[in-house]
Design a protein around this motif. Structure first.
Motif, PDB file in Angstrom:
ATOM      1  N   PRO A  90       0.816  -1.207   0.000  1.00  0.00           N
ATOM      2  CA  PRO A  90       0.000   0.000   0.000  1.00  0.00           C
ATOM      3  C   PRO A  90       0.855   1.264   0.000  1.00  0.00           C
ATOM      4  CG  PRO A  90      -0.778  -1.557   1.655  1.00  0.00           C
ATOM      5  CD  PRO A  90       0.539  -2.072   1.166  1.00  0.00           C
ATOM      6  N   THR A  91       0.387   2.291  -0.671  1.00  0.00           N
ATOM      7  CA  THR A  91       1.086   3.578  -0.721  1.00  0.00           C
ATOM      8  C   THR A  91       0.662   4.431   0.462  1.00  0.00           C
ATOM      9  OG1 THR A  91       1.122   3.497  -3.138  1.00  0.00           O
ATOM     10  CG2 THR A  91       1.484   5.646  -2.104  1.00  0.00           C
ATOM     11  N   LYS A  92       1.609   5.017   1.143  1.00  0.00           N
ATOM     12  CA  LYS A  92       1.270   5.889   2.267  1.00  0.00           C
ATOM     13  C   LYS A  92       0.700   7.201   1.758  1.00  0.00           C
ATOM     14  CE  LYS A  92       2.818   7.546   6.754  1.00  0.00           C
ATOM     15  NZ  LYS A  92       3.857   7.489   7.797  1.00  0.00           N
ATOM     16  N   VAL A 123       3.524  18.806   1.227  1.00  0.00           N
ATOM     17  CA  VAL A 123       2.865  18.497  -0.043  1.00  0.00           C
ATOM     18  C   VAL A 123       2.049  19.729  -0.406  1.00  0.00           C
ATOM     19  CG1 VAL A 123       1.220  17.016  -1.258  1.00  0.00           C
ATOM     20  CG2 VAL A 123       2.710  16.030   0.501  1.00  0.00           C
ATOM     21  N   GLY A 124       2.222  20.230  -1.622  1.00  0.00           N
ATOM     22  CA  GLY A 124       1.411  21.364  -2.069  1.00  0.00           C
ATOM     23  C   GLY A 124       0.122  20.860  -2.708  1.00  0.00           C
ATOM     24  N   PRO A 125      -0.598  21.712  -3.419  1.00  0.00           N
ATOM     25  CA  PRO A 125      -1.771  21.234  -4.147  1.00  0.00           C
ATOM     26  C   PRO A 125      -1.458  20.084  -5.100  1.00  0.00           C
ATOM     27  CG  PRO A 125      -1.769  23.621  -4.060  1.00  0.00           C
ATOM     28  CD  PRO A 125      -0.448  23.167  -3.494  1.00  0.00           C
ATOM     29  N   ASP A 126      -0.242  20.088  -5.669  1.00  0.00           N
ATOM     30  CA  ASP A 126       0.196  18.980  -6.526  1.00  0.00           C
ATOM     31  C   ASP A 126       0.614  17.805  -5.643  1.00  0.00           C
ATOM     32  OD1 ASP A 126       1.367  17.212  -8.262  1.00  0.00           O
ATOM     33  OD2 ASP A 126       3.132  18.443  -8.653  1.00  0.00           O
ATOM     34  N   GLU A 127      -0.282  16.832  -5.525  1.00  0.00           N
ATOM     35  CA  GLU A 127      -0.038  15.715  -4.610  1.00  0.00           C
ATOM     36  C   GLU A 127       0.895  14.654  -5.187  1.00  0.00           C
ATOM     37  OE1 GLU A 127      -4.313  16.349  -2.386  1.00  0.00           O
ATOM     38  OE2 GLU A 127      -4.060  14.678  -3.774  1.00  0.00           O
ATOM     39  N   TYR A 128       1.436  14.919  -6.379  1.00  0.00           N
ATOM     40  CA  TYR A 128       2.481  14.046  -6.917  1.00  0.00           C
ATOM     41  C   TYR A 128       3.870  14.503  -6.492  1.00  0.00           C
ATOM     42  CZ  TYR A 128      -0.982  11.811  -9.990  1.00  0.00           C
ATOM     43  OH  TYR A 128      -2.071  11.119 -10.477  1.00  0.00           O
ATOM     44  N   LYS A 129       3.927  15.525  -5.653  1.00  0.00           N
ATOM     45  CA  LYS A 129       5.208  16.016  -5.160  1.00  0.00           C
ATOM     46  C   LYS A 129       5.158  16.046  -3.630  1.00  0.00           C
ATOM     47  CE  LYS A 129       7.017  16.326  -9.083  1.00  0.00           C
ATOM     48  NZ  LYS A 129       6.130  15.210  -9.456  1.00  0.00           N
ATOM     49  N   GLU A 130       5.748  15.014  -3.036  1.00  0.00           N
ATOM     50  CA  GLU A 130       5.743  14.863  -1.586  1.00  0.00           C
ATOM     51  C   GLU A 130       7.102  15.231  -1.000  1.00  0.00           C
ATOM     52  OE1 GLU A 130       2.516  11.180  -1.375  1.00  0.00           O
ATOM     53  OE2 GLU A 130       4.653  10.753  -1.120  1.00  0.00           O
ATOM     54  N   HIS A 131       7.076  15.728   0.240  1.00  0.00           N
ATOM     55  CA  HIS A 131       8.293  16.059   0.991  1.00  0.00           C
ATOM     56  C   HIS A 131       9.129  17.109   0.256  1.00  0.00           C
ATOM     57  CE1 HIS A 131       7.318  12.659   3.525  1.00  0.00           C
ATOM     58  NE2 HIS A 131       7.262  11.885   2.451  1.00  0.00           N
ATOM     59  N   TYR A 168       4.432   3.550 -13.222  1.00  0.00           N
ATOM     60  CA  TYR A 168       5.370   4.136 -12.268  1.00  0.00           C
ATOM     61  C   TYR A 168       4.743   4.157 -10.881  1.00  0.00           C
ATOM     62  CZ  TYR A 168       7.446   5.994 -16.587  1.00  0.00           C
ATOM     63  OH  TYR A 168       7.995   6.132 -17.829  1.00  0.00           O
ATOM     64  N   ASN A 169       5.583   4.151  -9.863  1.00  0.00           N
ATOM     65  CA  ASN A 169       5.037   4.358  -8.528  1.00  0.00           C
ATOM     66  C   ASN A 169       5.214   5.819  -8.130  1.00  0.00           C
ATOM     67  OD1 ASN A 169       7.696   4.683  -7.701  1.00  0.00           O
ATOM     68  ND2 ASN A 169       7.740   2.875  -6.387  1.00  0.00           N
ATOM     69  N   LEU A 170       4.680   6.174  -6.979  1.00  0.00           N
ATOM     70  CA  LEU A 170       4.672   7.576  -6.584  1.00  0.00           C
ATOM     71  C   LEU A 170       6.083   8.106  -6.332  1.00  0.00           C
ATOM     72  CD1 LEU A 170       2.921  10.016  -6.077  1.00  0.00           C
ATOM     73  CD2 LEU A 170       2.540   9.229  -3.726  1.00  0.00           C
ATOM     74  N   ASP A 171       6.972   7.261  -5.840  1.00  0.00           N
ATOM     75  CA  ASP A 171       8.356   7.711  -5.630  1.00  0.00           C
ATOM     76  C   ASP A 171       9.009   8.112  -6.952  1.00  0.00           C
ATOM     77  OD1 ASP A 171       8.310   7.381  -2.918  1.00  0.00           O
ATOM     78  OD2 ASP A 171       9.139   5.351  -2.953  1.00  0.00           O
ATOM     79  N   GLN A 172       8.734   7.332  -8.003  1.00  0.00           N
ATOM     80  CA  GLN A 172       9.298   7.651  -9.316  1.00  0.00           C
ATOM     81  C   GLN A 172       8.678   8.937  -9.871  1.00  0.00           C
ATOM     82  OE1 GLN A 172       8.236   3.819 -10.971  1.00  0.00           O
ATOM     83  NE2 GLN A 172      10.382   3.222 -11.166  1.00  0.00           N
ATOM     84  N   VAL A 173       7.375   9.068  -9.750  1.00  0.00           N
ATOM     85  CA  VAL A 173       6.682  10.268 -10.225  1.00  0.00           C
ATOM     86  C   VAL A 173       7.139  11.491  -9.455  1.00  0.00           C
ATOM     87  CG1 VAL A 173       4.407  11.368 -10.420  1.00  0.00           C
ATOM     88  CG2 VAL A 173       4.691   8.969 -11.066  1.00  0.00           C
ATOM     89  N   ASN A 174       7.430  11.284  -8.171  1.00  0.00           N
ATOM     90  CA  ASN A 174       7.884  12.374  -7.318  1.00  0.00           C
ATOM     91  C   ASN A 174       9.189  12.978  -7.828  1.00  0.00           C
ATOM     92  OD1 ASN A 174       7.305  13.932  -4.979  1.00  0.00           O
ATOM     93  ND2 ASN A 174       8.881  12.841  -3.838  1.00  0.00           N
TER      94      ASN A 174
END
Length: 779
Positions: A423-425, A490-498, A595-601
């Motif tokens: 699962p993705t956090k 995380v801003g409004p763009d939820e594909y960019k975490e931390h 891709y997973n979220l880490d890659q998209v990040n």
């Protein structure tokens, strides 16, 4: 693209329709044809059962937690809708036999749902006409009616209908079973109680027949979490029968009940239903339709004259859904991200309400907007709880809210990671923090538009101060650069975490603090009584000194040499991926098939409007050149995987003079739920995108804005529109604004104040219109 079942007609801008039956695509219409009144919301599942259906009925505010390992959610209430027909020994099933004259439609103006078809199977030949409504006049009432005409030989029927409490929220059962009874041999009643929150529900239903002499026999049937009535009857050739079913629901948190005991609710529910059945289905439907006209359509009509009639249809659709999902009856509740149309987001409220839906209510129905903001005020206790848990001060609003005092209710884990299989956090509930300034923004816009000083004094100012108090405690000092930053967000763009220093987060925090400083100085000078009360409660003098000290050093990202405003500290240095294949797909989230979220990040991929939204909310801060360059840079990198994105882009495209592009984006925005893709709305409609349709029309093409507390009107109609006519409420005055490509006219219709004068800006000039006056301005 899958073949669409949706059909719209040129001369019917109030009707949405499905033109054929397909068992594979039930969920779309269950959502977009949903019924409700803000208290009660019902997905439009059919009366008969089908594999793949989702029967959901919700009552606002009745949150429950199935287990300590799960978050709270709106429970799926026992179902009234189901009616099981056994005909000549066979179940009614449209997958079998021949269907002709099929039509499934919703009248957006009256809230009436109609399904009609002729079914021919083996020795059965019948015409069915179903009608349904959730009353806009009586919040507790739901009405159903079915007319059956026998087109063949003599036919036997068995009808099983009642209340079914065996439904769940995707497997989670929220109700403890209570009593089930039949009152006075006609009304079926079920009592149930939510497992954790201990909210009592009383549900009642009654059946009536156009000709009771046709009923051969009837009996009651009670089983676990179910109570039904069974009826047997026959129809001869060309004979008809009309069956009505009226139902209501009451809960122990209802404010319109004098007492909260189960016994009292049972009595009220039965007595009201006995009166309703005497009035009849048609009378109750008429009363509901009249309430729609008086409460929604009459005072604030909006008319678009366009070459594409679905522009008007989409606006009607958006407004219909905004009103069936808003709990205008109770300030302890707000709008969920899926309204009351599905289990998506568990009935939780997000920033969608404050930024994307609140403007519609603020500018048209301010009394409803105030209820939505009262919910945020009541939520200060939950916001304090979250801030304290994170070692901050003030009000850190939850990313997802349920009952206002609960605090953060966002789930921790989400969809599967395509790479790890785990699962993705979900980090939004932890570090997506701009929600606090989003709430303050909605508060300030409401005060500016309404001059509601009572709200400002006793609720609004406190929220502005408390959120600014959070931000000043959240800032991190960078000694090397001698500045304050906001890192790990995380801003409004939820594909960019931390990320560090997300532009939207930093600028909105700065606006929040700056606004608090201005309000502090204003009320200290002009309203010492309010100032003293709030100063004592919040320690404003100390916090004010912190605001004044830290705000000048709060880092606000600046555009680079190419005039591009960086989304955050690292975005512009990340790898670029060609998104063309994914942007062509009707479905959202297809990127995560590869891709997973880490890659998209770690790539320059944006989920939704981020920098673009910043320009829309704070347009005066940024030059036109920066906005244009940033638009060109970020648009090809934006997936629009959030329904919040397209309408935001429409508004900014209009601001940049790109009307053709804006109109193309508007076509996509209006089709998120209403369009041809048959899997777009399975978990419920996209509530914020519906607010976004109004924003696109009125704030975008209509050019209506609240800028620095002032009303501005600068129309930019697309070439496809001949005119736009809408009404707003400004400082208690109702204004009609009629726009064409050549001019616009502001007409002062009426006001709560004698001799009121309304001021507005257009193209840098100030104008005034007096009570009952009108002003025409050439473009």
């Amino acid at each position: 693209m899958t073949k669409t079942l949706m059909e719209y007609q040129q001369n019917q801008p109030w009707i949405i329709k499905e033109n054929s039956f397909d068992n594979n695509f039930l969920s779309k219409c269950e959502s977009v044809f949903a019924l409700g009144n803000g208290y009660l919301g019902v997905r439009s599942a059919f009366e008969e059962n089908y594999i793949g259906e989702k029967r959901d009925m919700f009552v606002s505010g009745t949150f429950d937690r199935f287990d300590k390992s799960e978050v709270t959610e709106l429970p799926n209430v026992p179902d009234f809708i189901q009616m099981e027909f056994v005909i000549n020994g066979r179940n009614l099933d449209l997958n079998l036999g021949e269907i002709t004259q099929y039509s499934f439609s919703l009248n957006l103006k009256t809230g009436q749902l109609i399904r009609h078809f002729i079914w021919k199977f083996a020795d059965i030949h019948l015409e069915f006409n179903f009608r349904r409504f959730v009353s806009f006049d009586d919040l507790h009432l739901l009405g159903q009616e079915v007319t059956i005409r026998n087109l063949g030989a003599d036919t036997s029927f068995q009808l099983k209908s009642g209340i079914d409490g065996q439904l769940t929220n995707s497997g989670s059962q929220h109700f403890a079973e209570g009593t089930k009874d039949q009152e006075k041999n006609r009304i079926l009643q079920m009592v149930s109680t939510t497992a954790q929150s201990r909210i009592d529900f009383v549900q009642s239903t009654i059946h009536d027949f156009s000709d009771r002499s046709l009923i051969d026999k009837a009996r009651i049937e009670i089983s676990r979490r179910q109570i039904h009535k069974l009826y047997w009857f026959h129809l001869k050739s060309n004979q008809s029968i009309k069956i009505s079913k009226l139902s209501n629901v009451y809960t122990s948190i209802d404010r319109d009940l004098n007492q909260k005991t189960v016994e009292y609710m049972i009595s009220v529910s039965a007595n009201v239903l006995n009166f309703d059945v005497q009035k009849g289905f048609d009378y109750l439907l008429k009363k509901s339709a009249l309430a729609w006209e008086e409460k929604v359509w009459r005072d604030f009509p909006i008319e678009i004259k366009s070459i594409d009639f679905t522009d008007q249809l989409a606006l009607n659709f958006a407004r219909y859904h905004l009103h069936i999902m808003v709990p205008k009856h109770d300030g302890r509740m707000s709008i969920a991200a899926k309204g009351l149309s599905g289990e998506g987001y568990k009935g939780h409220t997000a920033w969608d309400t404050d930024i994307f839906m609140l403007p519609y209510f603020t500018m048209t129905y301010p009394e409803i907007a105030r209820k939505l903001l009262t919910y945020r005020y009541l939520g200060l206790s939950g916001a304090h709880k979250k801030a304290a848990l994170n070692h901050y001060q003030g009000a850190q609003y939850p990313w997802e809210s349920a009952w206002p005092s609960n605090g953060e209710v966002a789930p921790v884990w989400g969809a599967a990671d395509i790479v790890t299989g785990k699962p993705t956090k979900i980090w939004s509930g932890f570090i997506e923090q701009h929600i606090s300034s989003d709430v303050a923004f909605g508060v300030k816009q409401y005060i500016d538009a309404t001059s509601d000083l009572r709200f400002a004094k006793f609720e609004g100012y406190e929220m502005i101060f408390d959120t600014a108090k959070f931000w000043v405690s959240r800032l991190e000092y960078n000694a090397v650069k001698d500045r304050y930053e906001i890192n790990n967000v995380v801003g409004p763009d939820e594909y960019k975490e931390h990320v560090n220093n997300n532009a939207f987060t930093n600028y909105s925090a700065a606006w929040n603090i700056s606004t608090a400083i201005k309000v502090y100085e204003k009320i200290k000078q002009q309203d010492s009584k309010s100032f003293d009360r709030l100063n004592k409660k919040l320690g404003l003098d100390k916090t004010y000194r912190q605001w004044k000290e830290k705000l000048p050093k709060l880092y606000l990202p600046k555009a680079n040499k190419d005039k591009i405003l960086p989304q955050d500290d690292s975005y512009l240095s990340k790898k670029i991926l060609d998104l063309t294949p994914y942007l062509k797909d009707d479905a959202v989230g297809t990127l995560f098939h590869d891709y997973n979220l880490d890659q998209v990040n770690n790539m320059q991929i944006t989920k939704q409007a981020d920098v673009i939204l910043l320009f829309c909310l704070f347009e005066n801060i940024f030059s036109l050149g920066i906005q244009e360059a940033s638009w060109d840079y970020y648009l090809p990198k934006t997936m629009h995987d959030s329904s919040l994105s397209l309408s935001t882009h429409v508004v900014l495209a209009v601001d940049l003079g790109r009307n053709s592009e804006a109109y193309q984006l508007f076509q996509k925005a209006k089709n998120i739920d209403l369009g041809p893709y048959m899997n777009s709305s399975n978990d419920g409609i996209h509530a914020a995108s519906l607010g976004g349709i109004w924003n696109s029309v009125v704030e975008g093409f209509g050019g209506l804005r609240v800028i620095d507390g002032k009303l501005r009107i600068e129309p930019h109609l697309p070439k496809e529109w001949d005119s736009l006519d809408y009404r707003i409420n400004w400082h208690g005055a109702r204004l009609q604004i009629s726009e064409t490509k050549e001019d616009f006219t502001v007409t002062f219709l009426n006001s709560n104040h004698l001799n009121q004068i309304v001021e507005f800006m257009s193209k840098g000039q100030k104008y005034q219109v007096k009570a009952k006056g009108s002003l025409r301005i050439k473009l």
